[in-house]
Design an enzyme around this catalytic site. Structure first.
Site, PDB file in Angstrom:
ATOM      1  N   ASN A 176       0.869  -1.174   0.000  1.00 33.39           N
ATOM      2  CA  ASN A 176       0.000   0.000   0.000  1.00 33.39           C
ATOM      3  C   ASN A 176       0.907   1.226   0.000  1.00 33.39           C
ATOM      4  OD1 ASN A 176      -1.784   2.059   0.448  1.00 33.39           O
ATOM      5  ND2 ASN A 176      -2.384   1.405   2.509  1.00 33.39           N
ATOM      6  N   TRP A 177       1.024   1.830  -1.172  1.00 33.43           N
ATOM      7  CA  TRP A 177       1.957   2.958  -1.306  1.00 33.43           C
ATOM      8  C   TRP A 177       1.390   4.239  -0.695  1.00 33.43           C
ATOM      9  CZ3 TRP A 177       3.949   2.317  -7.093  1.00 33.43           C
ATOM     10  CH2 TRP A 177       4.615   1.088  -7.192  1.00 33.43           C
ATOM     11  N   LYS A 178       0.117   4.213  -0.306  1.00 37.20           N
ATOM     12  CA  LYS A 178      -0.529   5.404   0.283  1.00 37.20           C
ATOM     13  C   LYS A 178      -0.298   6.609  -0.639  1.00 37.20           C
ATOM     14  CE  LYS A 178      -0.131   3.267   4.788  1.00 37.20           C
ATOM     15  NZ  LYS A 178       0.011   3.392   6.243  1.00 37.20           N
ATOM     16  N   HIS A 204      -9.509   1.421   5.063  1.00 37.06           N
ATOM     17  CA  HIS A 204      -8.220   1.606   5.726  1.00 37.06           C
ATOM     18  C   HIS A 204      -8.398   2.566   6.904  1.00 37.06           C
ATOM     19  CE1 HIS A 204      -4.091   2.692   6.528  1.00 37.06           C
ATOM     20  NE2 HIS A 204      -3.739   1.583   5.891  1.00 37.06           N
ATOM     21  N   GLU A 214      -6.692   4.928   7.947  1.00 34.89           N
ATOM     22  CA  GLU A 214      -6.438   6.343   7.637  1.00 34.89           C
ATOM     23  C   GLU A 214      -7.682   6.978   7.017  1.00 34.89           C
ATOM     24  OE1 GLU A 214      -2.856   5.611   5.443  1.00 34.89           O
ATOM     25  OE2 GLU A 214      -1.854   5.072   7.326  1.00 34.89           O
ATOM     26  N   GLU A 224      -5.210  -4.529  10.791  1.00 35.97           N
ATOM     27  CA  GLU A 224      -4.174  -3.514  10.941  1.00 35.97           C
ATOM     28  C   GLU A 224      -4.415  -2.735  12.229  1.00 35.97           C
ATOM     29  OE1 GLU A 224      -2.345  -2.442   6.859  1.00 35.97           O
ATOM     30  OE2 GLU A 224      -4.037  -1.119   7.215  1.00 35.97           O
ATOM     31  N   GLY A 259       2.734   2.664  10.816  1.00 37.52           N
ATOM     32  CA  GLY A 259       3.670   3.773  10.640  1.00 37.52           C
ATOM     33  C   GLY A 259       4.391   4.167  11.916  1.00 37.52           C
ATOM     34  N   SER A 276       3.624  -1.804  10.377  1.00 43.06           N
ATOM     35  CA  SER A 276       5.083  -1.877  10.562  1.00 43.06           C
ATOM     36  C   SER A 276       5.670  -3.241  10.203  1.00 43.06           C
ATOM     37  CB  SER A 276       5.472  -1.459  11.985  1.00 43.06           C
ATOM     38  OG  SER A 276       5.086  -0.110  12.224  1.00 43.06           O
ATOM     39  N   GLY A 322       2.935  -0.947   4.324  1.00 40.71           N
ATOM     40  CA  GLY A 322       2.977   0.476   3.999  1.00 40.71           C
ATOM     41  C   GLY A 322       4.406   0.916   3.709  1.00 40.71           C
ATOM     42  N   GLY A 323       5.037   1.521   4.705  1.00 41.77           N
ATOM     43  CA  GLY A 323       6.360   2.126   4.535  1.00 41.77           C
ATOM     44  C   GLY A 323       7.380   1.241   3.830  1.00 41.77           C
TER      45      GLY A 323
HETATM   46  P1  13P Z   1       3.131   0.678   7.710  1.00 42.72           P
HETATM   47  O1  13P Z   1       3.661  -0.612   7.123  1.00 42.72           O
HETATM   48  O2  13P Z   1       3.845   1.887   7.194  1.00 42.72           O
HETATM   49  O3  13P Z   1       3.057   0.606   9.206  1.00 42.72           O
HETATM   50  O4  13P Z   1       1.625   0.834   7.183  1.00 42.72           O
HETATM   51  C1  13P Z   1       0.751  -0.237   7.299  1.00 42.72           C
HETATM   52  C2  13P Z   1      -0.471   0.053   6.535  1.00 42.72           C
HETATM   53  O5  13P Z   1      -1.250   0.920   6.897  1.00 42.72           O
HETATM   54  C3  13P Z   1      -0.710  -0.698   5.304  1.00 42.72           C
HETATM   55  O6  13P Z   1      -1.984  -0.479   4.804  1.00 42.72           O
END
Ligand code: 13P
Length: 257
Positions: free
Chosen positions: A13-15, A101, A103, A173, A179, A219, A240-241
């Site tokens: 997930n590149w956000k 998600h 967020e 999640e 994050g 994470s 994510g990251g």
């Molecule tokens: P991180 O891997 O950056 O913690 O993000 C997880 C996430 O929200 C994937 O959708």
């Protein structure tokens, strides 16, 4: 069906990261690094921002790497300025769409009801929802994790038949792990994943529950991926990251083998 019969799904997930040229470069790097990973065992998906979907789709043509979107609106078309519909995403080559998600729940007013409507649109357009659930730190500390996650699962899946649910991907999640560098321990993840699968068996039936892929997200890194992915009910990762670095993401993919 034994747990081992489920394929694993590792999705990046590149956000809200990467311009179009940057996205193309990252997709090309990932493609090269995961070539040869058998998709029936570990499937790989990339979720770039909307504007890069077509370019990344072209880059992934002829590979087993799947394309995912990060959100969609529930109406198919119409006067909804700024929104993107599920049929549009399907036509751009998406196989998966992330819905709910944290967020989006946190910053964009997403509720279980709107998540459910988006999931309905995704299934209606022939794609697979990646339905995200997870508790906040306050909820965990109050001992409400399973209650909160259970309510999100039930709300997100409302009105779906067992045969539809069997094709879903759920992503657990924990909000406090996203994050933050703070990962759920493999035992914490497994506890919630197992509870979700038991809930699916109660809501539908055991065979359906056994087919649903339940990813962990929060994470995930090359250093913790193998331990998480070897838990019996952890069927993949939503990254994510670490998905923004091809080498790290590929290492997580390979940890699922
Ligand atoms: P991180 O891997 O950056 O913690 O993000 C997880 C996430 O929200 C994937 O959708």
């Amino acid at each position: 069906m034994a747990a081992q019969a489920r394929r694993k799904l590792i999705a990046g997930n590149w956000k809200m990261n990467k311009t179009v040229p940057e996205a193309l470069t990252l997709a090309r790097e990932v493609k090269g690094m995961v070539a040869g990973v058998p998709a029936e065992r570990v499937e790989v998906a990339l979720a770039p921002p909307f504007v890069s979907l077509l370019a990344v789709a072209a880059e992934l043509q002829g590979t087993e790497v799947k394309l995912a979107a990060q959100n969609c609106y529930w109406e198919a078309s119409g006067a909804y300025t700024g929104e993107v519909s599920a049929p549009m995403l399907a036509s751009a080559g998406c196989a998966y769409v992330i819905v709910g998600h944290s967020e989006r729940r946190q910053y964009f007013g997403e509720t279980d009801e709107t998540v459910n409507k988006r999931a309905r649109a995704v299934v209606g357009a022939g794609m697979t929802p990646i339905l995200c659930v997870g508790e906040t730190l306050e909820e965990r500390e109050a001992g409400r994790t399973l209650e909160v996650v259970g309510r999100q699962v039930e709300g997100g899946l409302k009105g779906f038949q067992a045969a539809e649910v069997a094709g879903f991907v759920l992503a657990y999640e924990p909000v406090w792990a996203i994050g933050t560098g703070r990962t759920a321990t493999s035992a914490q993840a497994q506890e919630v994943h197992r509870a979700i699968r038991e809930q699916l068996a109660r809501l539908y039936d055991q065979a359906t529950a056994n087919r649903v892929i339940i990813q962990y997200g929060g994470s995930v890194k090359p250093e913790n991926a193998a331990e998480l992915l070897k838990q019996p009910d952890v069927d993949g990762a939503l990254v994510g990251g670490a998905s923004l670095k091809a080498g790290d993401f590929a290492a997580i993919v390979k940890a699922g083998l």
